[in-house]
Write an enzyme that holds these catalytic residues in place. Structure first.
Site, PDB file in Angstrom:
ATOM      1  CE1 TYR A 168      -3.159  -2.892   0.298  1.00  0.00           C
ATOM      2  CE2 TYR A 168      -3.342  -2.516   2.657  1.00  0.00           C
ATOM      3  CZ  TYR A 168      -3.692  -3.228   1.539  1.00  0.00           C
ATOM      4  OH  TYR A 168      -4.577  -4.267   1.636  1.00  0.00           O
ATOM      5  NE  ARG A 169       6.353   1.132  -2.746  1.00  0.00           N
ATOM      6  CZ  ARG A 169       7.602   0.803  -3.012  1.00  0.00           C
ATOM      7  NH1 ARG A 169       8.595   1.532  -2.565  1.00  0.00           N
ATOM      8  NH2 ARG A 169       7.868  -0.272  -3.730  1.00  0.00           N
TER       9      ARG A 169
END
Length: 546
Positions: A453-454
């Site tokens: 979930y950069r």
């Protein structure tokens, strides 16, 4: 200029950005030069011009937009690549080099053609190329067997390469752990263009690409994975409650039950502010997969979780492949062939963030949180329970460290429809405020986050220094960040593969001080090379990269 990491989630792509020399600044010159270079370096008889697209190609826009998953990165102001390459063979990748959107002229390496899946039922192993989707992988497994599966994500259009290299997880995480826990071999293109398997790359690099993100180390071509057992019959259910229907009691109890109950049971919980009958409230939705039949899960939860009130009528028995369709929101009776559809994803504007919870949130804390969510109106939360197998695997086994001691992972989520900078700022501000409100409830020192979930809000590298990288690196990897830096220093000392949140290499001085020797023997030649004339920035997309 630092090339932005977060661009369109171009699904199973490796996106490759070049700072192109000013002498090649004209698009046509870049196109012609690159085609000629690719012909020579790939040593291929293919018609190279058929896999390279410039602005002058009639299908350029179609190819560019085909795998965009976040509309935030498909606006009129989004920088566009000079050319797009769609390799047909591994040699094309080896010849190209590798990333995403950049403020400088760049090109995209789109891996969608490299999607082969080879299943060996004799040893329950699969070679799957990076360009394949999870849906395609699940379908091909189902073709061969009804009693094997793979513990990965529930979104079928997510690309295998980025999902696995970032430690992708799914609804069998409590039973089997993460996707990376079942990787036994891999193929990667290194900084010198060599194609390496596990034996050739060595155990340190093999460790790093199983959860450390392949983008910092090379181009992942394929993974060899082991399948896991699944029963012929599984059970799913979805239950909803509002604050007026004891949602607070259910959430409070869920925190202690979901991570500790039978390992065969995974109960994801969605928390969303809603308006019902003109009254603002909070609705929770619990979606579950149980690896067994309904006659086992109902009495289990009657004992462990009576507040939920699960009854037989709430449950549906089905095969594992049918459960994959159910989790992907396909209707009853949908053919598994829909998993082969790469265009079923609806593009939208979105932002995601993450957190980890180590101690249960009190009822008072939950009630305070509900008030804040109702005030914000739009951002939602997704709670994913850990425990089970996750407690059994050491945090150093792979770069992904968030194992024992974590009750559940939180995903922050907001979607919106309106285009424009103001809508983007407003929506991101809302989800950031919710993230801030959660500070006292989540992990600390560091406040941990999930790589897949950069989140650029954590920090970015402007000069790719160790200190810059440590800010986001310790959030994603905790103590494993140091080993990732050591691997990076050995395999890519010039930081050829980089993006705004890549793993930085140590300087020669820092390496000397840490290791008490001049330079790592295996890279002495690489360290003394002149820097590459073309700067390459690598990023591997996996779905919702924001």
């Amino acid at each position: 200029m630092t090339p932005p990491l977060s661009t369109p989630s171009l699904l199973p792509l490796l996106l490759v950005a070049f700072n192109i020399c000013f002498s090649l600044a004209a698009s046509n010159s870049v196109y012609e030069s690159f085609v000629q270079c690719l012909k020579i370096r790939s040593n291929s008889s293919d018609n190279i011009s058929d896999i390279v697209y410039s602005h002058s190609n009639a299908t350029y826009e179609t190819v560019l937009e085909q795998y965009i998953r976040n509309a935030r990165f498909n606006t009129s102001s989004t920088p566009k690549p000079v050319i797009i390459i769609t390799p047909l063979t591994e040699s094309h990748v080896s010849a190209a080099g590798v990333s995403y959107v950049s403020d400088q002229p760049f090109f995209i390496l789109d891996m969608f053609n490299l999607r082969s899946i080879s299943i060996n039922m004799a040893d329950q192993s699969v070679w799957v190329q990076s360009g394949a989707t999870l849906g395609e992988l699940y379908y091909r497994i189902w073709e061969k067997s009804k009693v094997y599966g793979f513990p990965a994500g529930v979104c079928p259009t997510v690309g295998v390469g980025g999902h696995i290299s970032g430690a992708g997880y799914g609804n069998m995480v409590r039973k089997y752990g993460l996707s990376v826990d079942y990787v036994v071999d891999a193929k990667i293109v290194d900084v010198n263009g060599n194609i390496l398997d596990r034996k050739a790359m060595g155990e340190d690099l093999f460790w790093a690409i199983r959860g450390g993100g392949g983008a910092s180390f090379g181009v992942i071509l394929a993974f060899n994975i082991k399948l896991v057992d699944v029963p012929e019959t599984v059970t799913v259910f979805k239950l909803e409650r509002t604050l007026e229907q004891n949602a607070t009691d259910v959430v409070y109890k869920w925190q202690s039950v979901a991570p500790t109950t039978d390992d065969n049971l995974f109960m994801r919980m969605l928390v969303q502010p809603v308006t019902l009958n003109k009254q603002k409230t909070v609705k929770i939705s619990i979606m579950a997969l149980y690896l067994g039949d309904v006659n086992s899960v109902v009495p289990l939860l009657a004992e462990d979780f009576p507040e939920l009130g699960l009854v037989t009528e709430d449950c549906f028995e089905m095969s594992w492949i049918e459960s994959a369709l159910w989790w992907a929101s396909f209707g009853k009776g949908t053919s598994p062939t829909v998993l082969l559809d790469r265009e079923s994803y609806h593009v939208k504007f979105m932002k995601r963030k993450s957190d980890y919870v180590k101690t249960p949130i009190s009822k008072d804390g939950l009630q305070w949180l509900w008030k804040k969510m109702i005030e914000l109106e739009e951002p939602g939360l997704v709670f994913n329970p850990y425990g089970g197998k996750m407690n059994e695997i050491k945090e150093t086994e792979t770069p992904f460290p968030h194992r024992a001691g974590n009750l559940f992972k939180i995903q922050y989520s907001i979607n919106w429809k309106d285009m424009g900078i103001e809508a983007d700022k407003r929506s991101r501000s809302l989800v950031n405020r919710l993230h801030s409100y959660m500070t006292s409830f989540v992990s600390k020192n560091p406040r941990s986050a999930y790589l897949n979930y950069r989140d650029l809000d954590i920090g970015i590298a402007k000069n790719w220094s160790y200190q810059e990288g440590k800010v986001y690196g310790e959030s994603y990897f905790n103590g494993n960040f140091e080993r990732l830096v050591d691997v990076k220093t050995v395999v890519d000392p010039h930081n050829f593969f980089r993006n705004e949140q890549s793993i930085p290499p140590r300087t020669i001085k820092a390496w000397n001080e840490k290791n008490e020797r001049s330079i790592p023997p295996s890279t002495s030649k690489a360290w003394n090379k002149s820097k590459p004339y073309v700067m390459i920035i690598l990023f591997m997309a996996i779905g919702h990269i924001i």
